[in-house]
Design a protein around this motif. Sequence first.
Motif, mmCIF file in Angstrom:
data_model
loop_
_atom_site.group_PDB
_atom_site.id
_atom_site.type_symbol
_atom_site.label_atom_id
_atom_site.label_comp_id
_atom_site.label_asym_id
_atom_site.label_seq_id
_atom_site.Cartn_x
_atom_site.Cartn_y
_atom_site.Cartn_z
ATOM 1 N N LEU A 96 -25.971 25.943 -3.285
ATOM 2 C CA LEU A 96 -26.977 26.817 -3.107
ATOM 3 C C LEU A 96 -27.470 26.907 -1.670
ATOM 4 O O LEU A 96 -28.088 27.817 -1.027
ATOM 5 C CB LEU A 96 -28.090 27.153 -4.188
ATOM 6 N N VAL A 104 -27.975 32.807 -3.714
ATOM 7 C CA VAL A 104 -27.750 32.687 -5.226
ATOM 8 C C VAL A 104 -26.765 33.639 -5.613
ATOM 9 O O VAL A 104 -26.014 33.433 -6.654
ATOM 10 C CB VAL A 104 -29.252 33.199 -5.733
ATOM 11 N N TRP A 157 -23.438 32.198 -5.060
ATOM 12 C CA TRP A 157 -23.047 31.182 -5.928
ATOM 13 C C TRP A 157 -22.543 31.684 -7.079
ATOM 14 O O TRP A 157 -21.563 31.244 -7.814
ATOM 15 C CB TRP A 157 -24.274 30.306 -6.077
ATOM 16 N N THR A 164 -36.766 25.243 -4.037
ATOM 17 C CA THR A 164 -36.619 25.436 -5.383
ATOM 18 C C THR A 164 -37.309 26.723 -5.848
ATOM 19 O O THR A 164 -36.934 27.573 -6.797
ATOM 20 C CB THR A 164 -37.096 24.372 -6.040
ATOM 21 N N ALA A 185 -25.513 27.245 -16.211
ATOM 22 C CA ALA A 185 -26.969 27.026 -15.776
ATOM 23 C C ALA A 185 -27.804 27.542 -16.963
ATOM 24 O O ALA A 185 -29.020 27.141 -17.134
ATOM 25 C CB ALA A 185 -27.189 27.996 -14.536
ATOM 26 N N LEU A 242 -35.469 29.849 -4.742
ATOM 27 C CA LEU A 242 -34.330 29.773 -5.794
ATOM 28 C C LEU A 242 -34.655 30.708 -7.050
ATOM 29 O O LEU A 242 -34.024 31.492 -7.505
ATOM 30 C CB LEU A 242 -33.615 28.478 -6.068
ATOM 31 N N ARG A 243 -35.802 30.256 -7.573
ATOM 32 C CA ARG A 243 -36.287 30.586 -8.842
ATOM 33 C C ARG A 243 -36.626 32.189 -8.722
ATOM 34 O O ARG A 243 -36.256 33.092 -9.595
ATOM 35 C CB ARG A 243 -37.363 29.890 -9.479
ATOM 36 N N ARG A 248 -31.850 33.010 0.842
ATOM 37 C CA ARG A 248 -31.834 32.577 -0.636
ATOM 38 C C ARG A 248 -31.147 33.454 -1.505
ATOM 39 O O ARG A 248 -30.460 33.031 -2.340
ATOM 40 C CB ARG A 248 -33.130 32.144 -0.984
ATOM 41 N N TRP A 276 -30.925 25.101 -11.131
ATOM 42 C CA TRP A 276 -30.504 25.070 -9.786
ATOM 43 C C TRP A 276 -30.014 23.544 -9.562
ATOM 44 O O TRP A 276 -29.363 23.097 -8.486
ATOM 45 C CB TRP A 276 -31.475 25.302 -8.893
ATOM 46 N N HIS A 333 -26.161 22.601 -8.851
ATOM 47 C CA HIS A 333 -25.963 23.589 -8.045
ATOM 48 C C HIS A 333 -26.655 23.527 -6.640
ATOM 49 O O HIS A 333 -26.369 24.342 -5.673
ATOM 50 C CB HIS A 333 -25.453 24.920 -8.410
ATOM 51 N N LEU A 334 -27.565 22.637 -6.477
ATOM 52 C CA LEU A 334 -28.286 22.632 -5.263
ATOM 53 C C LEU A 334 -27.430 22.577 -3.880
ATOM 54 O O LEU A 334 -27.853 23.360 -2.850
ATOM 55 C CB LEU A 334 -29.469 21.397 -5.148
#
Length: 830
Positions: free
Chosen positions: A122, A85, A88, A136, A106, A139-140, A81, A115, A118-119
């Motif tokens: 990503l 990120v 991206w 998610t 974003a 990603l955070r 992940r 996100w 752009h999922l």
Amino acid sequence: MTLTRAPLTASAMPAVAGTATSASAGAGTAGPDMQRLHLRYPPRTVPQTWAATRMGRDALLTLLLAPPFTDPAMRKRRARRLVSVVDWLADQPGDTWQARWQASGADARGNADWWQPHLGQLQSGSQRYGGSVSVTSNLRVSLLLLVGADAIRPSLGWLLTPFAPHHLATDLARVRDREGFSELAARCAASGAGSTMTRSALRRAATIVAAKGGLVGDITVGDCLELEELQNGGMRRTNRGAGLYGVLHAMGVFGADAPSTLRAFATQGQLSPDQMLDLYDIQSTPVRTVLHDYLLERAPSVDHTTLRGLAYTLGRLFWRDLELHHPGISSFHLAPDVATAWKQRVLVTTRTTQDADGQPVQTQRLRSDGRSQLGQVRAFYLDIAQWAMEEPARWGPWAAPCPIRREDLARTTEVRRRKSRMDQRTRERLPVLPALVARVHARARAAAERLSAATAAGHGEPFTASGQVLHRAPARSGSTAKVWSEDPATGARRDLSGEEDRAFWTWAAIETLRHTGIRVEELTELSHHSLVQYTPPNSPAAVPELIPLLQIAPSKTDTERLLVVSPELADVLAAVIHRIRQPSGSLACVPSYDPHERVWNPPMPLLFQRQIGMHNRAIPSATIREWICASLPDGEDGVTSSAGQPLRFTPHDFRRIFITDAVLHGMPPHIAQLVAGHRDINTTMGYKAVYPEEAINGHRAFIARRRALRPSEEYRTPTDTEWSEFLGHFEHRKVSLGTCGRSYATPCIHEHSCLRCPLLRPDPAQRHRLLDVRDNLIARIDEARRQGWLGEVEGLQISLTGARAKLVQLEQIANPRTPVGLGLPTRTHD
């Protein structure tokens, strides 16, 4: 120098990209002093580039995948992940990670939904698609690692939408500033604040550090103001960010010159005369200039609130009213009909309401301060005429005959009615004062007992206090700063800490006011420095006599005075100091707001302060006034006024009662004037309520003094009949409960209400009779309450108080205090 109007708005202040300005915190128009204060502390701007945001892709990934950012156990799970990120962001246009972040768009979507657009990109290369919680969440977390590494600095808006990430403070403390966040947490814990307040302060600090960069020690005053603006939609007097600001100020982050409280930025401050007059839309520019110059001349001699009232009278009630009714008017020389019509309008006020059909209905009533408004306009005309003689070029063109005559200000009837109302108010409250004092003292003692019992009990355990069984309840949101209880029968929750705090300060305020007679503003300004001592000149040097004094700071009359501290007042002040004393033994210095001057006073060791959140705050006069008004609930014990309304006390009632009681007990009026701090003795006598008994006793004392001046030969030897009558008088003073101690040949002035009479000396042998009388009074009071005879309840209550006082007196007579022999001191030899 003329001050021009400069409203405090966001457009007038330097803006920061992506954030609101802290200067717009003052809602509406702020005074020049507040504008300068906000300009003095601007928020930090985020630079275009810095070292961490210029790192290469591989160097950044190496940093993020190593401790302390990622521990070895989570490295493999987080790597995919994190790489997605970073890749991206690398695909976005820009030379730095910050520029790419801003170009991605974003930042505008907030930390919860950044996100979503752009999922797909990503998740490229991954077998899992869709917006699952695990994807998610990773990603955070990955993006927050970039924030912790200072590769990107998201805006405050992104960090606060929908709210700051819960683990932001923990992550930044681990990867960026462990010492700073540790000290911040330690100071929050030492302040006695609950866990909720501590977490909020840490989260706010982490939000600023993430958005602005640097460490906790780099946070500025402007950063705190900007965050407060965004979170609350504007600065408030009771702002929630005051906890973080106060802790950072105590840490020395802001410097000694910064205001000690965030609330100092939430006030309007002192408006300039231009800003005051701008509120009333005056059309005539020359007249507006004259009013502006007049207010500037008067400003040094009055407080700011009085000046604003004067601006309202001259700008709105006087000149703007004339412009509305006589468009184009531009001179102070008013025609007789114009002046007469204006005076009639200013003496009444119009109120618009709606009837049952929703139609507007206007009602008029006399303005309570209408004569005062006329007096201010008359003073304006007379001042202009006087100044025209001193500066003809400046004020001469505006001198005009005053349209308000002296007889227009005649308020003899009004003053007499007000004096009568105030005297009646004092007479109604003076007999009830002992009951009020006993009530607030009992309430404070009961609240302290409940809090102590609840503190000793565990969560969910029952405890008994004041004959009531309650359960210790856990506080909401995990807060540990307050103690809560729950009624097992109704489930109602009670804040026992708040109840005890309010009960104590209500008792302390009432006791201090009734023993000193000071104003409530002077009460809130009492500090530890107000306690001084005085040694009389004739005091023996070996054992000097020390007289404790209470120094009252200049307030309304700008006159300092000293009051002797009575033993009862000394007990109250000692309890107050014991309550607010810090572990170090000193009192906390807290700032206070002056509502009359609309400025913040420098920090002082004030006596009337209490802890709110993480810090102590001065108790404002409005809060004390509210507590005192609620100290005697409506209809409780049947205590009502002569009109049958619930009897309420205000802080100023104790001042009138103090002066009345002091003069009644022999204090000379001119001494009472000095104690009260009045400039005119007539003001002091206006506070004193006259009793018929006082007039009768004064007249009889005058007759006695006049008889003492008669020649001695006019006196003769009494006859046997006269002597027998004299001896028989003492036999007539015996009553069922004891003996009356009134003087010879004087009638009973209390209409034989012996229970209420201080001259009755009860007989110990009649104790049983006195107990019967007391029980009978209690039964009669209960019956009167059931029947609704509230007028009789009041009289019976006074008699019951007298009966209980006589029983106490009997105990003192039966068990007199005897001195304790301590023996002679012996001298010891080493």
